[in-house]
Design an enzyme around this catalytic site. Structure first.
Site, PDB file in Angstrom:
ATOM      1  N   LYS A 116       0.819  -1.205   0.000  1.00 46.36           N
ATOM      2  CA  LYS A 116       0.000   0.000   0.000  1.00 46.36           C
ATOM      3  C   LYS A 116       0.863   1.270   0.000  1.00 46.36           C
ATOM      4  O   LYS A 116       0.545   2.233  -0.686  1.00 46.36           O
ATOM      5  CB  LYS A 116      -0.922   0.007   1.217  1.00 46.36           C
ATOM      6  CG  LYS A 116      -2.035  -1.039   1.159  1.00 46.36           C
ATOM      7  CD  LYS A 116      -2.939  -0.906   2.392  1.00 46.36           C
ATOM      8  CE  LYS A 116      -3.616  -2.207   2.765  1.00 46.36           C
ATOM      9  NZ  LYS A 116      -4.737  -2.598   1.964  1.00 46.36           N
ATOM     10  N   GLU A 200      -2.748   7.064   7.882  1.00 47.06           N
ATOM     11  CA  GLU A 200      -3.657   7.920   7.119  1.00 47.06           C
ATOM     12  C   GLU A 200      -4.580   8.658   8.058  1.00 47.06           C
ATOM     13  O   GLU A 200      -4.930   8.148   9.120  1.00 47.06           O
ATOM     14  CB  GLU A 200      -4.547   7.052   6.202  1.00 47.06           C
ATOM     15  CG  GLU A 200      -3.855   6.555   4.973  1.00 47.06           C
ATOM     16  CD  GLU A 200      -4.754   5.675   4.118  1.00 47.06           C
ATOM     17  OE1 GLU A 200      -5.931   5.457   4.470  1.00 47.06           O
ATOM     18  OE2 GLU A 200      -4.256   5.210   3.086  1.00 47.06           O
ATOM     19  N   HIS A 235     -14.020  -3.932   8.607  1.00 50.08           N
ATOM     20  CA  HIS A 235     -13.384  -3.480   7.355  1.00 50.08           C
ATOM     21  C   HIS A 235     -13.532  -4.488   6.229  1.00 50.08           C
ATOM     22  O   HIS A 235     -12.759  -4.488   5.275  1.00 50.08           O
ATOM     23  CB  HIS A 235     -11.901  -3.141   7.556  1.00 50.08           C
ATOM     24  CG  HIS A 235     -11.662  -2.117   8.623  1.00 50.08           C
ATOM     25  ND1 HIS A 235     -12.127  -0.833   8.531  1.00 50.08           N
ATOM     26  CD2 HIS A 235     -11.033  -2.205   9.821  1.00 50.08           C
ATOM     27  CE1 HIS A 235     -11.775  -0.167   9.617  1.00 50.08           C
ATOM     28  NE2 HIS A 235     -11.128  -0.974  10.419  1.00 50.08           N
ATOM     29  N   ARG A 296      -6.720  -7.970  -9.418  1.00 51.74           N
ATOM     30  CA  ARG A 296      -7.376  -9.269  -9.680  1.00 51.74           C
ATOM     31  C   ARG A 296      -8.849  -8.989  -9.918  1.00 51.74           C
ATOM     32  O   ARG A 296      -9.309  -7.862  -9.791  1.00 51.74           O
ATOM     33  CB  ARG A 296      -7.231 -10.163  -8.457  1.00 51.74           C
ATOM     34  CG  ARG A 296      -7.742  -9.441  -7.188  1.00 51.74           C
ATOM     35  CD  ARG A 296      -7.810 -10.338  -5.986  1.00 51.74           C
ATOM     36  NE  ARG A 296      -7.794  -9.584  -4.743  1.00 51.74           N
ATOM     37  CZ  ARG A 296      -8.851  -9.036  -4.180  1.00 51.74           C
ATOM     38  NH1 ARG A 296     -10.026  -9.135  -4.750  1.00 51.74           N
ATOM     39  NH2 ARG A 296      -8.743  -8.357  -3.051  1.00 51.74           N
TER      40      ARG A 296
HETATM   41  P1  ADP Z   1     -12.710  -8.008  -2.221  1.00 51.41           P
HETATM   42  O1  ADP Z   1     -13.631  -8.665  -1.265  1.00 51.41           O
HETATM   43  O2  ADP Z   1     -13.010  -6.583  -2.441  1.00 51.41           O
HETATM   44  O3  ADP Z   1     -12.513  -8.788  -3.472  1.00 51.41           O
HETATM   45  P2  ADP Z   1     -10.920  -8.567  -0.113  1.00 51.41           P
HETATM   46  O4  ADP Z   1      -9.768  -7.720   0.335  1.00 51.41           O
HETATM   47  O5  ADP Z   1     -12.055  -8.688   0.813  1.00 51.41           O
HETATM   48  O6  ADP Z   1     -11.332  -7.975  -1.497  1.00 51.41           O
HETATM   49  O7  ADP Z   1     -10.361 -10.020  -0.468  1.00 51.41           O
HETATM   50  C1  ADP Z   1     -10.980 -10.954  -1.348  1.00 51.41           C
HETATM   51  C2  ADP Z   1     -10.573 -12.337  -0.977  1.00 51.41           C
HETATM   52  O8  ADP Z   1      -9.192 -12.448  -0.918  1.00 51.41           O
HETATM   53  C3  ADP Z   1     -11.102 -12.737   0.369  1.00 51.41           C
HETATM   54  O9  ADP Z   1     -11.450 -14.097   0.321  1.00 51.41           O
HETATM   55  C4  ADP Z   1      -9.929 -12.501   1.283  1.00 51.41           C
HETATM   56  O10 ADP Z   1      -9.992 -13.362   2.401  1.00 51.41           O
HETATM   57  C5  ADP Z   1      -8.774 -12.800   0.368  1.00 51.41           C
HETATM   58  N1  ADP Z   1      -7.620 -11.980   0.676  1.00 51.41           N
HETATM   59  C6  ADP Z   1      -7.428 -10.679   0.414  1.00 51.41           C
HETATM   60  N2  ADP Z   1      -6.219 -10.287   0.805  1.00 51.41           N
HETATM   61  C7  ADP Z   1      -5.633 -11.352   1.339  1.00 51.41           C
HETATM   62  C8  ADP Z   1      -4.361 -11.593   1.921  1.00 51.41           C
HETATM   63  N3  ADP Z   1      -3.446 -10.646   2.033  1.00 51.41           N
HETATM   64  N4  ADP Z   1      -4.085 -12.827   2.375  1.00 51.41           N
HETATM   65  C9  ADP Z   1      -4.984 -13.806   2.255  1.00 51.41           C
HETATM   66  N5  ADP Z   1      -6.204 -13.652   1.711  1.00 51.41           N
HETATM   67  C10 ADP Z   1      -6.529 -12.442   1.252  1.00 51.41           C
HETATM   68  P1  ADP Z   2      -7.766  -4.002   2.608  1.00 52.33           P
HETATM   69  O1  ADP Z   2      -6.529  -4.278   1.850  1.00 52.33           O
HETATM   70  O2  ADP Z   2      -7.856  -4.775   3.866  1.00 52.33           O
HETATM   71  O3  ADP Z   2      -8.977  -4.104   1.730  1.00 52.33           O
HETATM   72  P2  ADP Z   2      -8.127  -1.097   2.489  1.00 52.33           P
HETATM   73  O4  ADP Z   2      -7.022  -0.129   2.508  1.00 52.33           O
HETATM   74  O5  ADP Z   2      -8.780  -1.347   1.180  1.00 52.33           O
HETATM   75  O6  ADP Z   2      -7.623  -2.483   3.107  1.00 52.33           O
HETATM   76  O7  ADP Z   2      -9.219  -0.636   3.551  1.00 52.33           O
HETATM   77  C1  ADP Z   2     -10.291  -1.467   3.935  1.00 52.33           C
HETATM   78  C2  ADP Z   2     -11.418  -0.644   4.510  1.00 52.33           C
HETATM   79  O8  ADP Z   2     -11.006   0.162   5.629  1.00 52.33           O
HETATM   80  C3  ADP Z   2     -12.025   0.370   3.548  1.00 52.33           C
HETATM   81  O9  ADP Z   2     -12.981  -0.218   2.708  1.00 52.33           O
HETATM   82  C4  ADP Z   2     -12.625   1.395   4.489  1.00 52.33           C
HETATM   83  O10 ADP Z   2     -13.857   0.961   4.998  1.00 52.33           O
HETATM   84  C5  ADP Z   2     -11.651   1.431   5.641  1.00 52.33           C
HETATM   85  N1  ADP Z   2     -10.663   2.500   5.461  1.00 52.33           N
HETATM   86  C6  ADP Z   2      -9.498   2.382   4.818  1.00 52.33           C
HETATM   87  N2  ADP Z   2      -8.809   3.555   4.823  1.00 52.33           N
HETATM   88  C7  ADP Z   2      -9.569   4.434   5.504  1.00 52.33           C
HETATM   89  C8  ADP Z   2      -9.407   5.820   5.899  1.00 52.33           C
HETATM   90  N3  ADP Z   2      -8.310   6.515   5.595  1.00 52.33           N
HETATM   91  N4  ADP Z   2     -10.409   6.401   6.591  1.00 52.33           N
HETATM   92  C9  ADP Z   2     -11.521   5.702   6.930  1.00 52.33           C
HETATM   93  N5  ADP Z   2     -11.719   4.415   6.617  1.00 52.33           N
HETATM   94  C10 ADP Z   2     -10.765   3.770   5.913  1.00 52.33           C
HETATM   95 MG    MG Z   3      -9.359  -3.071   0.121  1.00 52.60          MG
END
Ligand code: ADP
Ligand code: ADP
Ligand code: MG
Length: 673
Positions: A116, A200, A235, A296
């Site tokens: 990130k 952040e 989250h 992806r």
């Molecule tokens: P989205 O739901 O928007 O596609 P998510 O971050 O929730 O994205 O992840 C999608 C899938 O990938 C979920 O099944 C989650 O458990 C898995 N996943 C995401 N990041 C990781 C990670 N760093 N390690 C293992 N599994 C992950």
């Molecule tokens: P992940 O890789 O686990 O998906 P993200 O960076 O996409 O992590 O953040 C996951 C969630 O956390 C976002 O969908 C949002 O709800 C919350 N979030 C992330 N960054 C912020 C922020 N700066 N302020 C408030 N909420 C946040």
């Molecule tokens: Mg995310």
């Protein structure tokens, strides 16, 4: 185009990819672990290769095994799905080195967006707006503390390598920063083997709005509009929709252009999602900031398919085989509104604790033909009735996607589809999802990531089915079952079924019959009376009402008093799962007489009605008890059940202690007359 691909994933996404491949006449190879030997994704593919043990590290994450499987079966390309190896740089590179096409972006794009903090530095250069914060390399705690203080609280500490909602801490004030940093780093090193963090500003009234992008190998880019994924727990996304409510064409264009700029900056090829956090000012003004790019296909891609009429997996396959993007930006349109609900095996009322077990009943809504943009209901599921939800993988069992002309129509369609989703055997979030859909905030599109906590009072521990309806349904089902079994009534089997007792009930002439139920922890005595004219009357909680029922295609049409309702009942031992249009509940047959009467319970034996754990005994050896008195409490199927005395008597002996695990039919205590 390819003629054979390997799908390096499991569950619903593997089945989803296989469906498009089949439509395009591309052969598919599945890979599977021990736990998945009989999984749906294996039978969805043309052939399959066993790759190892149930834990992901022993199978779905073993990329050398997967590449060998692709080579051995003659697959030309590998689709990674989401999760597992989908964002793994080494895997993408190893595929290329083995002469296999990785259906996704090149290793360098994955690498650039993988962390990130680094992706933010890159996005900053590309002119994509960022949340104010610190994403430098220096990880000195004192420096991080100073940065957080200057950003201003609340701040969010994020693991740079994080994902799936893990590795994040909201910090409200400066004094709490050091402890939160330490705990975030601990989680990050355990989950992602990398403890770098970024900081952040914690955006106020945040909405998660993401843009679906696509690039091809000729350097063309488009975006397929936005998805609003603000409804989250821990989250993690729960409901996703497209388009985002309140979006203006100008704001959509700005976000779309920023997302395309992000993709272009890393020479992106294939499907990707650029996630933005959107700040909503009290006056309604919205500002967006880049959060991360997921390199992806996303879980929630079907809502985009629904509103655009496109098959994103087909796009991925075309682009990966070298074809240009199927459409230009000006050829893409939004039609109607789509919402996706993630159906998970979990217990929302117990902090969303994941649940495991067997899907004894797995009834899904009727899928109205889903021509992607013609309105309807779509289910993407990775399991079948009878399958086991194991502890090894994600708790998501299926996705329910609806499309409507308007958001209101989609919402109503989703509520109905959730009501038609009948899952028995383990806890799911189906009722919780309905509660969210029906909540004021969601219905009025008052969206932000705090929606679930704001609406808490109407989302958790909601009882939607009352005693009268549950009882009427259970009695109706029992009588229908008896009728169906009339031919075999002489056989003993009927007597062993606690629901099928016939004492005192006659189908001709006035008579009365008693049923004992346990509903929401209380024992209820119900009496069914057949009147002279043959009409039925049911007395529940002291109130008698006209009772009638008939089987219909959708279930049992049950009338009690002036109200009628379709009810579906599924019995498993003494427990009946009741599904109605309002929601679901459980009711238990506590046939007190059964314990005193027939052969099974001779001599006042008191047996466990189902496997479970003894919570407590309300009596001790030597106690005098009266009929109906509570003797013990058991915990089974995640609910408490009381065991009541079938007769007056004296407790001779307790045969278990609180905390003991007991098998179905085990004798719990001895009672003598
Ligand atoms: P989205 O739901 O928007 O596609 P998510 O971050 O929730 O994205 O992840 C999608 C899938 O990938 C979920 O099944 C989650 O458990 C898995 N996943 C995401 N990041 C990781 C990670 N760093 N390690 C293992 N599994 C992950
Ligand atoms: P992940 O890789 O686990 O998906 P993200 O960076 O996409 O992590 O953040 C996951 C969630 O956390 C976002 O969908 C949002 O709800 C919350 N979030 C992330 N960054 C912020 C922020 N700066 N302020 C408030 N909420 C946040
Ligand atoms: Mg995310």
């Amino acid at each position: 185009m390819f003629n054979k691909i390997l799908i390096a994933n499991r569950g619903e996404i593997a089945c989803r990819v296989a469906a498009t491949a089949r439509r395009l006449a591309i052969k598919t190879v599945a890979v599977y672990s021990d736990a998945d030997a009989n999984a749906k994704h294996v039978s969805s593919c043309d052939e399959s290769v066993f790759i190892g043990g149930s834990a992901p590290k022993d199978s779905y994450l073993r990329w050398e095994k997967i590449i060998a499987a692709a080579k051995a079966t003659g697959a030309q390309a590998v689709h990674p799905g989401y999760g597992f190896l989908s964002e793994n740089v080494e895997f993408a590179q190893a595929c290329a080195d083995a002469g296999l096409v990785f259906i996704g972006p090149g290793p360098s794009s994955i690498q650039a967006m993988g962390l990130k903090a680094e992706s933010k530095r890159l996005m900053n250069l590309a002119g994509v707006p960022l949340v104010p914060g610190y994403h430098g390399e220096d990880q000195d705690p004192a420096l991080l503390q100073r940065e957080a203080d200057s950003i201003g609280y609340p701040v969010l500490i994020k693991a740079s390598a994080g994902g799936g909602g893990k590795g994040m801490r909201v910090v409200e004030k400066s004094e709490d920063f050091a402890a939160a940093l330490a705990s975030c780093k601990r989680e990050a090193i355990n989950s992602f083997a990398n403890d770098s963090v970024l900081i952040e500003k914690y955006v106020q009234r945040p909405r998660h709005i993401e843009i679906q992008v696509f690039g091809d190998s000729q350097g063309n880019y488009v975006h397929l509009f936005e998805r609003d994924c603000s409804v989250q727990r821990r989250h993690q996304k729960v409901l996703e929709e497209a388009p985002a409510p309140g979006m203006t064409p100008e704001f959509r264009q700005q976000m779309g252009e920023a997302a395309v700029a992000a993709a272009r900056a890393v020479n992106y090829v294939g499907a990707g999602t650029v996630e933005f956090i959107v700040e909503q000012k009290p006056d309604g003004a919205m500002t967006f900031f880049f959060m991360e790019m997921n390199t992806r296909l996303q879980v929630e891609h079907p809502v985009t398919e629904a509103i655009t009429g496109q098959d994103l997996v087909e796009w991925q396959l075309r682009v990966a085989s070298g074809e240009p993007l199927p459409l230009r930006q000006d050829q893409l349109r939004i039609t109607g509104h789509a919402i996706e609900a993630r159906i998970c095996a979990e217990n929302p009322d117990n902090n969303f604790l994941p649940a495991t077990g067997t899907l004894h009943v797995y009834g899904l809504p009727d899928c109205v033909t889903f021509e992607r943009n013609s309105g309807g209901v779509r289910v993407d599921s990775g399991v079948r009735q009878g399958d086991v939800i194991s502890p090894f993988y994600d708790s998501m069992v299926a996705k329910l996607i609806v499309h409507g002309d308007t958001r209101e129509q989609a919402l109503s369609r989703l509520d109905t589809a959730l009501a038609q989703t009948h899952i028995v055997g383990l806890n799911t979030n189906v009722q919780f999802l309905r509660n969210v859909v029906q909540s004021r905030s969601f219905a009025q599109a008052d969206l932000d990531t705090a929606l679930i906590s704001r609406e808490e009072a109407v989302l958790f521990k909601q009882e939607k089915v009352g005693l009268h309806l549950a009882v009427a349904g259970a009695v109706a089902h029992t009588l229908l079952q008896e009728k169906a079994q009339e031919a075999q009534v002489a056989t003993q089997a009927v007597w062993l079924d606690p629901w099928a007792r016939q004492d005192g009930w006659r189908s001709h002439g006035p008579s009365s019959r008693r049923f004992d139920f346990e509903f929401k922890g209380e024992v209820q005595v119900v009496s069914l009376t057949t009147l002279h004219d043959g009409a039925l009357q049911l007395q529940v909680a002291g109130e008698a009402a006209v009772f009638a029922f008939k089987p219909v295609t959708q279930g049992i049409d049950v009338q009690l008093g002036e109200r009628r309702q379709i009810v579906n009942i599924y019995k498993n031992g003494v427990v009946a799962d009741v599904f109605t249009a309002f929601g679901a509940t459980q009711i238990i047959a506590v046939d007190a007489l059964a314990h005193a009467g027939d052969a099974q319970v001779e001599g006042g034996r008191l047996t466990a009605p189902m496997p479970g754990k003894v919570v407590s005994f309300a009596v001790k050896a030597g106690d005098k008890v009266t009929r109906g008195q509570v003797l013990a409490v058991m915990d089974a199927m995640k609910m408490e059940h009381t065991i009541a005395a079938p007769m007056d008597g004296v407790v001779a002996e307790l045969l278990y202690a609180p905390g003991d695990q007991v098998a179905e039919g085990a004798e719990l205590l001895k009672l003598v007359a």
